[in-house]
Design an enzyme around this catalytic site. Structure first.
Site, PDB file in Angstrom:
ATOM      1  CE  LYS A  50     -10.496  -0.635   3.320  1.00 51.83           C
ATOM      2  NZ  LYS A  50     -11.981  -0.792   3.250  1.00 51.83           N
ATOM      3  CG  HIS A  51      -3.661   5.745   0.575  1.00 52.32           C
ATOM      4  ND1 HIS A  51      -3.004   5.631   1.225  1.00 52.32           N
ATOM      5  CD2 HIS A  51      -3.674   4.799  -0.305  1.00 52.32           C
ATOM      6  CE1 HIS A  51      -2.215   4.863   0.585  1.00 52.32           C
ATOM      7  NE2 HIS A  51      -2.230   5.322  -0.596  1.00 52.32           N
TER       8      HIS A  51
END
Length: 633
Positions: free
Chosen positions: A266-267
């Site tokens: 994920k970011h």
């Protein structure tokens, strides 16, 4: 094609075995194991992914406890109260208890304060395991000194949530082994001739080489080549560029589909870098490289600048419209209307960066610059100095970014603020998410027309909308595309001089790495300009471009110089990048890319679904390649 489909089916079936593999899924019921510590939870509630159960036992008779926690990934954050634990009744048989769910993605710091005096009794740093069951026992060691001890006890061990990744790695490694064996078989003359007769790639490569963004390094290829000679001529094409683009795209598809719900797919919540943060700038980088090669090819074949400029404007407009109308995350808020239309986006930023860089290159290009016939004062910079107008323009853009970021007054926020707001910076600036970048978007676009759920909202509990593809960050996206353009100029300038090309790539990677080290002070949080994908900070661009130059160097060496790797399977989605990107967004919630899960709290099932969907797009791109279907805009 049938073999590819069969191979994809085999991969999907093997990935499906993740759901049946013992130890890869978490238990959801059952009591603590025999011999567990006193006070362990008698009935474990159904667990949630990336969480563990913590039971706090308060054996202090005089006061209750306030349990607070802070995530190790939350920089300078306020402690968040999790529970109040009542005091005991003076008997060990009935201590005060409270049960909470704690995060397992990052280490936690637990703080226990007395409810009467509000003094800190103890502080514990611990990284809890997923679906684990723990007890925190708080008691007095000595009645005379009233020394308080806090002991953490494991009632039920956590599961290893990373085993599905290992299993998937083994599956794809086995698939790769099959592909390598197939390649070795292709070296047998009889097998190779039979395959070439079946596939007949002549028209396929002729069609590709005529497309914008995919030039051939050879000036021309005769249409009457024999099949034997064609296999040699087709290799003159720079497959490493399409392979690089395809690798970036496939990772992007995987992380957009969820990445197995692992935090590193994920970011990053704010400062820092994860796998998901690498792919978009890499895609921008290789777009810049393709611009340099394609414009050079088109002008060399006699296209007028006016005609090429028209194509640039049309392609940019299409990318922007596709991003706004077709791929718009605000569809999840209901039917799309101007009231909730998200204006910025990935394709919008790609389209605008493409417009600026392609137009800049077209308008500033000079005859003789690519062939090296122009004389320069410094031979070491002979692939840079001929393009000084472009560099001056880019440096002016960077000066604008620096001035707006650090000098623009933002109401209620300190000048030059780069933080996430929310509970970060000890909660002093809760509504300052993104500083000047967020303020400009909210001022010019309006809060309803930007991204509503930024990655900072989970860890830092921000409430302000913030768009990672906003206006200010577009400047550094243009810079990233320009660095890719420079890579393309190196390929053109040192045509067929492989050592020179690779050495220049290495030098650029080192230079960008040094700049990143200076800007960040080799620190995640304490640099002059931290690495930040949400802000598209300058250090983010220099760091990701450092990796991009190295990755392109490796692919160029393996694919185009030594020809040890054909670029498969990433080459195929790289040839249909727009179709794959838009397709994976549009069909994200449709079978077979998504289905109802038996256990939505299982990393294994999420990983199986996301890898299957990603593999399907690789197979689709392969089939389209073999059928000579390419969607170019």
């Amino acid at each position: 094609m049938a073999a590819a489909a069969g191979l994809a089916a085999a991969v999907a079936a093997a990935l499906g075995a993740l759901l049946m593999a013992p130890g890869l899924t978490q238990p959801h019921s059952g009591g603590p194991p025999e011999g567990s510590a006193a006070g362990a939870v008698e009935r474990r509630p159904p667990g949630r992914m990336d969480q563990a159960v913590l039971l706090v036992r308060n054996e202090l008779p005089a006061q209750g406890l306030l349990l607070a926690a802070r995530s190790g990934s939350c920089h300078q954050c306020l402690y968040q109260v999790l529970a109040f634990v009542p005091p005991s009744n003076g008997s060990l048989s009935k201590p005060g208890t409270a049960e909470v769910a704690v995060d397992t993605q990052h280490p936690l710091t637990l703080q226990l304060n007395g409810s009467v005096s509000d003094t800190e009794l103890c502080k514990i740093q611990y990284h809890f395991g997923e679906f684990g069951n723990y007890s925190l026992v708080v008691k007095t060691l000595s009645t005379s000194t009233k020394t308080v001890s806090c002991d953490l006890v494991i009632n039920e061990g956590p599961v290893n949530s990373y085993l599905p990744i290992l299993f998937a790695f083994l599956v794809y490694t086995g698939t790769l082994t099959i592909l390598i064996v197939g390649r070795l078989l292709m070296k047998i003359h009889a097998v190779r001739n039979w395959v070439y007769k079946k596939l007949n790639p002549r028209e396929t490569d002729r069609l590709i080489n005529s497309e914008l963004g995919s030039p051939n390094t050879a000036d021309s290829v005769s249409s009457d080549l024999t099949p034997h000679l064609w296999s040699t001529a087709s290799r003159q094409r720079l497959r490493s560029l399409d392979t690089f683009r395809g690798l970036s795209l496939i990772i992007m598809v995987f992380v957009n589909y969820g990445g197995g719900k692992y935090w590193f797919f994920k970011h990053e919540s704010w400062n820092g870098l994860t796998v998901a943060d690498l792919v978009f700038p890499w895609f921008v980088f290789i777009m810049g490289t393709s611009i340099s090669l394609s414009l050079s090819s088109m002008l060399r074949w006699g296209s007028s600048k006016q005609k090429v400029l028209g194509k640039i404007l049309w392609r940019s407009l299409l990318l922007i419209l596709l991003g706004i109308i077709v791929v718009n995350p605000n569809y999840c808020l209901g039917p799309l209307s101007w009231d909730n239309l998200r204006v910025p986006g990935v394709l919008q930023r790609l389209g605008f960066a493409y417009l600026v860089i392609a137009a800049l290159e077209l308008l500033c290009t000079r005859a003789g610059a690519e062939s090296g016939t122009l004389e320069t004062l410094c031979p070491a910079l002979q692939d840079i100095l001929p393009y000084w107008p472009q560099w001056i323009f880019i440096l002016m853009l960077e000066a604008i970014w620096l001035c707006l970021t650090f000098l623009l007054p933002v109401p209620g926020c300190p000048r030059g603020y780069l933080g996430p707001g929310g509970i970060g910076d000890f909660g002093n600036y809760p509504n300052c998410t993104g500083g000047a970048a967020g303020y400009i978007d909210r001022l010019l676009l309006g809060e309803k027309h930007i991204y509503q759920h930024p990655s900072s909202s989970v860890i830092y509990q921000t409430t302000m909308p913030y768009d990672p593809e906003g206006i200010l960050g577009t400047i550094n996206t243009i810079f990233m595309a320009f660095l890719g353009l420079q890579a393309g100029k190196i390929i053109l300038f040192y045509k067929d001089q492989h050592k020179q090309i690779m050495s220049r790539f290495a030098i650029w990677s080192i230079v960008m790495g040094i700049v990143s080290a200076i800007l960040t002070k080799c620190s995640k949080e304490d640099g002059f300009i931290p690495i930040n994908k949400n802000l598209w900070s300058l250090s983010y661009v220099t760091t990701t471009s450092c990796f991009a130059f190295i990755l392109l160097l490796l692919m160029y060496y393996l694919v185009d110089v030594k020809r040890l790797w054909s670029g498969a399977p990433f080459f195929y989605p790289g040839m249909n990048s727009i179709l794959v990107y838009i397709g994976h967004e549009v069909f994200e919630n449709y079978f077979p890319f998504k289905w109802k899960m038996q256990d939505s709290q299982s990393h294994a099932e999420h990983l199986t679904q996301n890898l299957t969907a990603t593999t399907l797009w690789v197979v689709i791109s392969y089939v389209l390649y073999r059928r000579r279907i390419f969607w170019k805009i």
